[in-house]
Motif scaffolding. Structure first.
Motif, PDB file in Angstrom:
ATOM      1  N   ILE A 111       0.863  -1.190   0.000  1.00 33.06           N
ATOM      2  CA  ILE A 111       0.000   0.000   0.000  1.00 33.06           C
ATOM      3  C   ILE A 111       0.888   1.224   0.000  1.00 33.06           C
ATOM      4  N   ARG A 112       0.637   2.129  -0.904  1.00 33.40           N
ATOM      5  CA  ARG A 112       1.367   3.391  -0.909  1.00 33.40           C
ATOM      6  C   ARG A 112       0.346   4.517  -1.006  1.00 33.40           C
ATOM      7  N   ASN A 113       0.220   5.267   0.070  1.00 33.79           N
ATOM      8  CA  ASN A 113      -0.679   6.411   0.090  1.00 33.79           C
ATOM      9  C   ASN A 113       0.114   7.686   0.302  1.00 33.79           C
ATOM     10  N   GLU A 162       4.696  -1.128  -9.788  1.00 36.73           N
ATOM     11  CA  GLU A 162       5.827  -0.989  -8.880  1.00 36.73           C
ATOM     12  C   GLU A 162       5.996   0.479  -8.527  1.00 36.73           C
ATOM     13  N   CYS A 163       6.169   0.745  -7.239  1.00 35.75           N
ATOM     14  CA  CYS A 163       6.392   2.114  -6.795  1.00 35.75           C
ATOM     15  C   CYS A 163       7.765   2.561  -7.309  1.00 35.75           C
ATOM     16  N   GLY A 164       7.838   3.799  -7.816  1.00 39.23           N
ATOM     17  CA  GLY A 164       9.103   4.328  -8.320  1.00 39.23           C
ATOM     18  C   GLY A 164      10.200   4.273  -7.262  1.00 39.23           C
ATOM     19  N   GLY A 165       9.807   4.314  -5.996  1.00 40.54           N
ATOM     20  CA  GLY A 165      10.777   4.326  -4.884  1.00 40.54           C
ATOM     21  C   GLY A 165      11.097   2.941  -4.336  1.00 40.54           C
ATOM     22  N   ALA A 219       4.062   3.247 -10.286  1.00 43.46           N
ATOM     23  CA  ALA A 219       2.675   3.045  -9.860  1.00 43.46           C
ATOM     24  C   ALA A 219       2.002   4.355  -9.455  1.00 43.46           C
ATOM     25  N   SER A 220       2.796   5.406  -9.233  1.00 43.70           N
ATOM     26  CA  SER A 220       2.222   6.712  -8.896  1.00 43.70           C
ATOM     27  C   SER A 220       1.349   7.243 -10.032  1.00 43.70           C
ATOM     28  N   THR A 221       1.521   6.713 -11.247  1.00 45.90           N
ATOM     29  CA  THR A 221       0.667   7.154 -12.365  1.00 45.90           C
ATOM     30  C   THR A 221      -0.687   6.437 -12.351  1.00 45.90           C
ATOM     31  N   SER A 273       9.915  15.236  -7.851  1.00 46.12           N
ATOM     32  CA  SER A 273       8.996  14.115  -7.659  1.00 46.12           C
ATOM     33  C   SER A 273       8.970  13.182  -8.861  1.00 46.12           C
ATOM     34  N   TYR A 274       9.153  11.917  -8.605  1.00 45.29           N
ATOM     35  CA  TYR A 274       9.096  10.893  -9.651  1.00 45.29           C
ATOM     36  C   TYR A 274       9.927  11.285 -10.881  1.00 45.29           C
ATOM     37  N   ARG A 275      11.067  11.929 -10.585  1.00 43.63           N
ATOM     38  CA  ARG A 275      12.002  12.313 -11.647  1.00 43.63           C
ATOM     39  C   ARG A 275      13.399  11.868 -11.248  1.00 43.63           C
TER      40      ARG A 275
HETATM   41 MO   LIG Z   1       4.840   5.252  -5.470  1.00 49.75          MO
END
Ligand SMILES: [Mo]
Ligand SMILES: Nc1nc2c(c(=O)[nH]1)N[C@H]1C(S)=C(S)[C@@H](COP(=O)(O)O)O[C@H]1N2
Length: 406
Positions: A82-84, A131-134, A240-242, A266-268
């Motif tokens: 879970i990523r919130n 997949e979360c970018g992080g 996955a942030s998208t 962010s996400y870069r």
């Molecule tokens: Mo993420």
């Protein structure tokens, strides 16, 4: 969760269920009293997660899996990270949920009820890697701020919904449209209703892919609340942030979407490789698109003990963003020599691929099994760490498990 609202709404029986046992002196309990055991909500029960999942943060809720929990071909909810970024929306009324298409590049701004979306457009089902970018951030040095994900911010569930393309074509998009951006119902941690926790997007070309869904079901059931119920954008193979959860609006843009967490760092990642610890100007940071090639050994669990003379069957999954994985290998000598695993085709484009191998060990002692995937363009995972970046994204280092032959 609002404590007051919670205590008013739930019955004694429900409290007992959440607590996992009967409240023996319930008849002595003050009216509208919320038992302590429910004041700190148990995330495992609240989100229906396995006890072995790891909580990284509770404000907002962030939880990851361990490698061995991800052994299923299709990830069940209980093992899904879970990523919130904000607070999960409360009191969702599915019958009142709607999706609005707007933005400067939509031909006819439109609002669809959830029922309309479901009845008007054809349904499609795909297994999609998110997949979360992080994911893997915890290994970078100097360390990057943010959730210290190890390897478990990855899932591949089966999503069912309508194609975003079909909905975009129904409303019509102007020729100058270049991007879409999502808006969602979660709220900012500050409580400020004018602030969005996150509002990201993808180029039109990604939005128009067959597999880009506005999903209303996951693994054959309604999407669990934490994963975006009742409507979620799913952009497999991209950070996955998208994949916006709880989506209620999609804006068609004539420029790169400028919503929350689209700008700055962010996400870069740096457009060009930089030395670890460098200060990078915002203008030298590029948006992450397709995720890099990666794999996970999900069986056995790291630390396994194997009897001398026995072979070991290993298995796991490999994925490569928009690309297919063309080769999966393992090494038991710290990457000096590699051996092929047997690798399956994906269930569909953007699904992870399963691999397995039978491993023999020359004698008693400590070993590490390393896994390395190579994508269709011939790019392999780095053995230890990929290039450092300020926010700790895209760590696709080889996964490693420890094994002892006894
Ligand atoms: Mo993420
Ligand atoms: N509305 C909304 N969508 C969101 C987020 C969020 O905080 N709010 N987090 C994003 C991020 S950063 C990730 S990694 C994924 C996580 O999806 P999951 O929690 O279903 O695993 O959701 C994405 N979509």
């Amino acid at each position: 969760m609002n404590r007051r609202g919670f205590s008013h709404k739930i019955s004694l029986a429900a409290m007992a269920t959440f607590l996992g046992s009967e409240i023996v002196f319930a008849h002595r309990m003050p009216q509208d009293y919320l038992p302590l055991g429910l004041q700190d909500p148990d995330p495992f029960k609240m989100f229906d997660k396995d006890k072995e999942m790891v909580v990284l943060n509770d404000k907002p809720w962030n939880m990851e899996a361990k490698a061995h929990l991800l052994n299923d071909d299709v990830t069940p909810n209980k093992f899904m990270f879970i990523r919130n970024n904000g607070r999960i929306p409360e009191r969702i009324d599915t019958s009142k949920w709607s999706l609005t298409l707007d933005g400067e590049s939509v031909k006819n701004a439109k609002t669809y009820s959830l029922a309309e979306l479901k009845s008007k457009f054809q349904h499609h089902t795909y297994q999609l890697t998110l997949e979360c970018g992080g994911n893997g951030r915890s290994e970078f040095n100097p360390p990057a701020k943010g959730n210290q994900w190890t390897v478990g911010a990855i899932s591949c569930a089966e999503w069912t919904g309508v194609r975003l393309r079909d909905v975009l074509e129904d409303a019509g998009i102007k020729p100058e449209a270049v991007y879409i951006g999502y808006h969602a119902a979660d709220t900012h941690l500050s409580g400020d209703p004018k602030k969005e926790p996150i509002s990201r997007g993808v180029p039109i070309s990604k939005a128009m892919q067959d597999e880009t869904l506005l999903a209303f079901a996951m693994n054959g059931s309604a999407i669990p609340l934490a994963h975006g119920h009742p409507l979620r954008l799913v952009c497999g193979g991209w950070p996955a942030s998208t994949s916006g959860k709880w989506v209620n609006r999609i804006s068609v843009r004539n420029k790169v979407h400028d919503g929350e967490k689209m700008g700055g760092t962010s996400y870069r990642v740096p457009c060009e490789t930089v030395a670890p610890g460098s200060k990078v100007e915002d203008s030298d940071m590029c948006i992450i698109e397709s995720m890099p090639v990666k794999s996970l050994i999900t069986y056995p669990k790291s630390g396994a003990l194997i009897k001398e003379g026995k072979t070991l069957n290993i298995n796991g999954h490999a994925w490569a963003g928009e690309l297919e994985v063309s080769k999966m290998e393992y090494s038991i000598d710290f990457g000096s020599t590699w051996h092929n695993c047997s690798l399956k085709k994906p269930a569909n484009r953007l699904a992870w691929q399963h691999f397995n191998a039978t491993v023999s060990f020359p004698k008693k002692g400590y070993y590490e099994v390393w896994g390395r995937a190579t994508d269709a363009n011939g790019k392999a995972q780095p053995m230890v760490l990929p290039g450092w970046n300020p926010k700790g994204y895209l760590n696709n280092a080889c996964h490693r498990i420890a094994v002892k032959i006894v």
